[in-house]
Design a protein around this motif. Structure first.
Motif, PDB file in Angstrom:
ATOM      1  N   ASN A  13       0.842  -1.199   0.000  1.00  0.00           N
ATOM      2  CA  ASN A  13       0.000   0.000   0.000  1.00  0.00           C
ATOM      3  C   ASN A  13       0.876   1.247   0.000  1.00  0.00           C
ATOM      4  O   ASN A  13       1.369   1.701   1.041  1.00  0.00           O
ATOM      5  N   VAL A  14       1.058   1.849  -1.175  1.00  0.00           N
ATOM      6  CA  VAL A  14       1.901   3.040  -1.297  1.00  0.00           C
ATOM      7  C   VAL A  14       1.282   4.246  -0.598  1.00  0.00           C
ATOM      8  O   VAL A  14       1.986   4.998   0.100  1.00  0.00           O
ATOM      9  N   PRO A  15      -0.039   4.508  -0.750  1.00  0.00           N
ATOM     10  CA  PRO A  15      -0.638   5.652  -0.028  1.00  0.00           C
ATOM     11  C   PRO A  15      -0.431   5.568   1.476  1.00  0.00           C
ATOM     12  O   PRO A  15      -0.172   6.593   2.131  1.00  0.00           O
ATOM     13  N   SER A  16      -0.542   4.369   2.045  1.00  0.00           N
ATOM     14  CA  SER A  16      -0.306   4.227   3.484  1.00  0.00           C
ATOM     15  C   SER A  16       1.137   4.569   3.829  1.00  0.00           C
ATOM     16  O   SER A  16       1.410   5.184   4.884  1.00  0.00           O
ATOM     17  N   LEU A  17       2.076   4.173   2.976  1.00  0.00           N
ATOM     18  CA  LEU A  17       3.482   4.506   3.198  1.00  0.00           C
ATOM     19  C   LEU A  17       3.683   6.014   3.202  1.00  0.00           C
ATOM     20  O   LEU A  17       4.372   6.567   4.071  1.00  0.00           O
ATOM     21  N   LEU A  18       3.091   6.692   2.245  1.00  0.00           N
ATOM     22  CA  LEU A  18       3.234   8.151   2.167  1.00  0.00           C
ATOM     23  C   LEU A  18       2.617   8.832   3.373  1.00  0.00           C
ATOM     24  O   LEU A  18       3.155   9.817   3.904  1.00  0.00           O
ATOM     25  N   GLN A  19       1.474   8.310   3.833  1.00  0.00           N
ATOM     26  CA  GLN A  19       0.832   8.869   5.012  1.00  0.00           C
ATOM     27  C   GLN A  19       1.726   8.715   6.238  1.00  0.00           C
ATOM     28  O   GLN A  19       1.861   9.645   7.056  1.00  0.00           O
ATOM     29  N   LEU A  20       2.347   7.557   6.376  1.00  0.00           N
ATOM     30  CA  LEU A  20       3.245   7.333   7.507  1.00  0.00           C
ATOM     31  C   LEU A  20       4.458   8.263   7.451  1.00  0.00           C
ATOM     32  O   LEU A  20       4.935   8.746   8.494  1.00  0.00           O
ATOM     33  N   LEU A  21       4.940   8.540   6.266  1.00  0.00           N
ATOM     34  CA  LEU A  21       6.074   9.451   6.120  1.00  0.00           C
ATOM     35  C   LEU A  21       5.697  10.877   6.475  1.00  0.00           C
ATOM     36  O   LEU A  21       6.515  11.632   6.995  1.00  0.00           O
ATOM     37  N   ARG A  22       4.447  11.243   6.175  1.00  0.00           N
ATOM     38  CA  ARG A  22       3.995  12.579   6.559  1.00  0.00           C
ATOM     39  C   ARG A  22       3.896  12.703   8.076  1.00  0.00           C
ATOM     40  O   ARG A  22       4.187  13.746   8.661  1.00  0.00           O
ATOM     41  N   GLU A  23       3.512  11.600   8.701  1.00  0.00           N
ATOM     42  CA  GLU A  23       3.380  11.622  10.157  1.00  0.00           C
ATOM     43  C   GLU A  23       4.742  11.551  10.848  1.00  0.00           C
ATOM     44  O   GLU A  23       4.926  12.132  11.928  1.00  0.00           O
ATOM     45  N   ASP A  24       5.673  10.811  10.230  1.00  0.00           N
ATOM     46  CA  ASP A  24       6.998  10.654  10.824  1.00  0.00           C
ATOM     47  C   ASP A  24       8.009  10.468   9.699  1.00  0.00           C
ATOM     48  O   ASP A  24       8.058   9.420   9.054  1.00  0.00           O
ATOM     49  N   GLU A  25       8.818  11.477   9.466  1.00  0.00           N
ATOM     50  CA  GLU A  25       9.780  11.420   8.362  1.00  0.00           C
ATOM     51  C   GLU A  25      10.865  10.354   8.589  1.00  0.00           C
ATOM     52  O   GLU A  25      11.532   9.936   7.646  1.00  0.00           O
ATOM     53  N   LEU A  26      11.024   9.929   9.826  1.00  0.00           N
ATOM     54  CA  LEU A  26      12.070   8.950  10.136  1.00  0.00           C
ATOM     55  C   LEU A  26      11.513   7.523  10.270  1.00  0.00           C
ATOM     56  O   LEU A  26      12.188   6.640  10.812  1.00  0.00           O
ATOM     57  N   VAL A  27      10.335   7.297   9.779  1.00  0.00           N
ATOM     58  CA  VAL A  27       9.719   5.987   9.967  1.00  0.00           C
ATOM     59  C   VAL A  27      10.526   4.858   9.321  1.00  0.00           C
ATOM     60  O   VAL A  27      10.628   3.757   9.858  1.00  0.00           O
ATOM     61  N   LEU A  28      11.129   5.135   8.158  1.00  0.00           N
ATOM     62  CA  LEU A  28      11.933   4.094   7.501  1.00  0.00           C
ATOM     63  C   LEU A  28      13.225   3.823   8.272  1.00  0.00           C
ATOM     64  O   LEU A  28      13.666   2.670   8.378  1.00  0.00           O
ATOM     65  N   GLU A  29      13.845   4.888   8.816  1.00  0.00           N
ATOM     66  CA  GLU A  29      15.037   4.682   9.630  1.00  0.00           C
ATOM     67  C   GLU A  29      14.713   3.889  10.895  1.00  0.00           C
ATOM     68  O   GLU A  29      15.486   3.027  11.332  1.00  0.00           O
TER      69      GLU A  29
END
Length: 458
Positions: A13-29
């Motif tokens: 789910n790409v939209p969910s990924l983008l939403q999570l990045l908006r909420e926390d820019e460091l989510v992938l780290e």
């Protein structure tokens, strides 16, 4: 947050990924130090979510080089599943991942080969061909792995790229086996046929045990004799192996694998039958000689001095004077030779017993159900048969000497010459076989040293 990211990776789910990045820019780290050994990129690559993978690579391409608990990169997982587009994207982000070995010692190219993902394999070879030359701890190349997993199509792709490199085709593992050896030992007739007709694989190369691929093919019990190898295959000097190949080093003319296979089996079967017949005959002869020794047995008793028979029964035994009893005292049923010339009878008994036991040993081994397809086993039986024949010859010589009248030297001279000739023949045969074995051992040592040097160089 980490659970939501993991769920988004599972669903692609790409939209969910983008939403999570908006909420926390460091989510992938943060995912790198989370409870899951697999990063979101591992999960998406394994499940084939190409859009999700592309988005993560555009945001954080260094994730392509991360390892999970199995020491696998996302490229390992995508290669194993055969996702070509994802593999290409991961290679663009981290080409070095193609050289990383996982927990099982396999890089992504090797994983694609053993899984039979031909399109992925082609993509990996084009980008990172050097990964195909990496060997594992057992000295095996990707060709060995293809044969072990019976992936002929993967093998063909690799041969198409590296078919002109003799060292790659003939590389040997720690046991001295090339890919051709393994294919022959496993009875993979189609693979053997392909390697011998489309590559410059050395069919005369021997492993550390001294076997050529032809020997292993003859011994193989896997499959049937009527597989694809049934067709005659021509291996001429003009045979082309690939766009990169040069002239073939095989001898010109047709080479029929099926004919060779049948010839090997036919020879072994003939040897088995011959050994059984000869062993049966020699065992019968030895038994009869033991029960009815030369001179027979006494028919009456002569147990006291009044019935003792004074005789002069010395005998010249190959130049040695062997005295007998000055008087013969005997019981009915006892051998005349044993009473008269105990030393001669003892020698007769020893050689006759050796021949009898050795003959019985051959018969037992032949009916034991052991793998008679092995040349080594037949060689052992042949050595035992030499012992049988030699024992029977000596038994015959002792019998003739005993039965020949005393004082007539010609028969003794004839027997002596015969024994000397036989000893010379047997010594010559043993010497030749020892030289042959020493030669094989030296060749095996040279191959082992050469193979070790090649591995060190790699």
């Amino acid at each position: 947050m980490e659970r939501r990211l993991h769920r988004a990776a599972l669903e692609g789910n790409v939209p969910s990924l983008l939403q999570l990045l908006r909420e926390d820019e460091l989510v992938l780290e943060r995912s790198l130090v989370g409870p899951h050994s697999d990063t979101p990129l591992h999960v998406a690559a394994m499940l084939g979510h190409s859009e999700f993978v592309s988005k993560i690579l555009s945001l954080k391409p260094e994730l392509a080089c991360e390892l999970n608990s199995q020491r696998s990169t996302p490229l390992h997982l995508a290669a194993a599943k055969g996702y070509v587009d994802i593999v290409k994207g991961l290679l663009n982000a981290c080409k070095e991942a193609c050289l990383v070995s996982d927990k099982y010692g396999r890089n992504p190219l090797q994983v694609a080969a053993v899984k039979g993902k031909v399109k992925v394999l082609e993509a990996l070879v084009q980008v990172a061909a050097e990964a195909a030359r990496i060997v594992n701890k057992s000295g095996e190349t990707v060709l060995h792995m293809c044969v072990k997993n019976n992936k002929l199509e993967s093998l063909k792709v690799l041969v198409g790229m590296f078919g002109g490199e003799d060292e790659f085709i003939d590389w040997k593992d720690k046991d001295g086996n090339s890919a051709l050896h393994l294919a022959a030992a496993d009875g993979q007739f189609e693979t053997v046929d392909f390697l011998t007709t489309h590559t410059r694989a050395d069919i005369h190369s021997r492993n550390l045990e001294g076997f050529m691929a032809l020997d292993l093919l003859a011994q193989s019990t896997t499959g049937t004799k009527e597989k694809a190898i049934a067709d005659n295959q021509t291996m001429s000097k003009q045979t082309r192996v690939s766009p990169l190949s040069r002239a073939s080093k095989f001898p010109s003319g047709a080479y029929n694998w099926k004919k060779h296979f049948k010839r090997q089996n036919s020879w072994l079967e003939r040897m088995r039958n011959s050994l059984m017949v000869v062993a049966t005959l020699t065992a019968t002869m030895a038994f009869q000689a033991g029960m009815n020794p030369p001179g027979g047995v006494w028919q009456d008793n002569a147990g006291d001095n009044s019935t003792s028979v004074p005789v002069n029964n010395t005998i010249s035994y190959f130049g040695l004077v062997v005295p007998g009893n000055s008087t013969i005292t005997h019981l009915a049923g006892i051998t005349v030779m044993g009473d008269s010339y105990y030393g001669v009878y003892l020698a007769f008994l020893v050689f006759n017993t050796i021949g009898f036991i050795a003959s019985l040993s051959i018969i037992v081994l032949l009916i034991s159900g052991l793998p008679m397809r092995r040349r080594l086993f037949v060689g052992v039986l042949m050595v035992i048969m030499w012992i049988v024949i030699t024992s029977m010859a000596l038994t015959y010589a002792i019998s003739i000497i005993f039965l020949t009248p005393r004082g007539r030297g010609l028969p003794y001279e004839i027997i002596s010459l015969g024994i000397l000739a036989w000893t010379g023949l047997m010594t010559l045969l043993v010497g030749l076989h020892i030289i042959r074995l020493i030669g094989k051992a030296l060749r095996a040592c040279i191959r082992a040293v050469t193979h070790r040097r090649r591995r060190i160089m790699v």
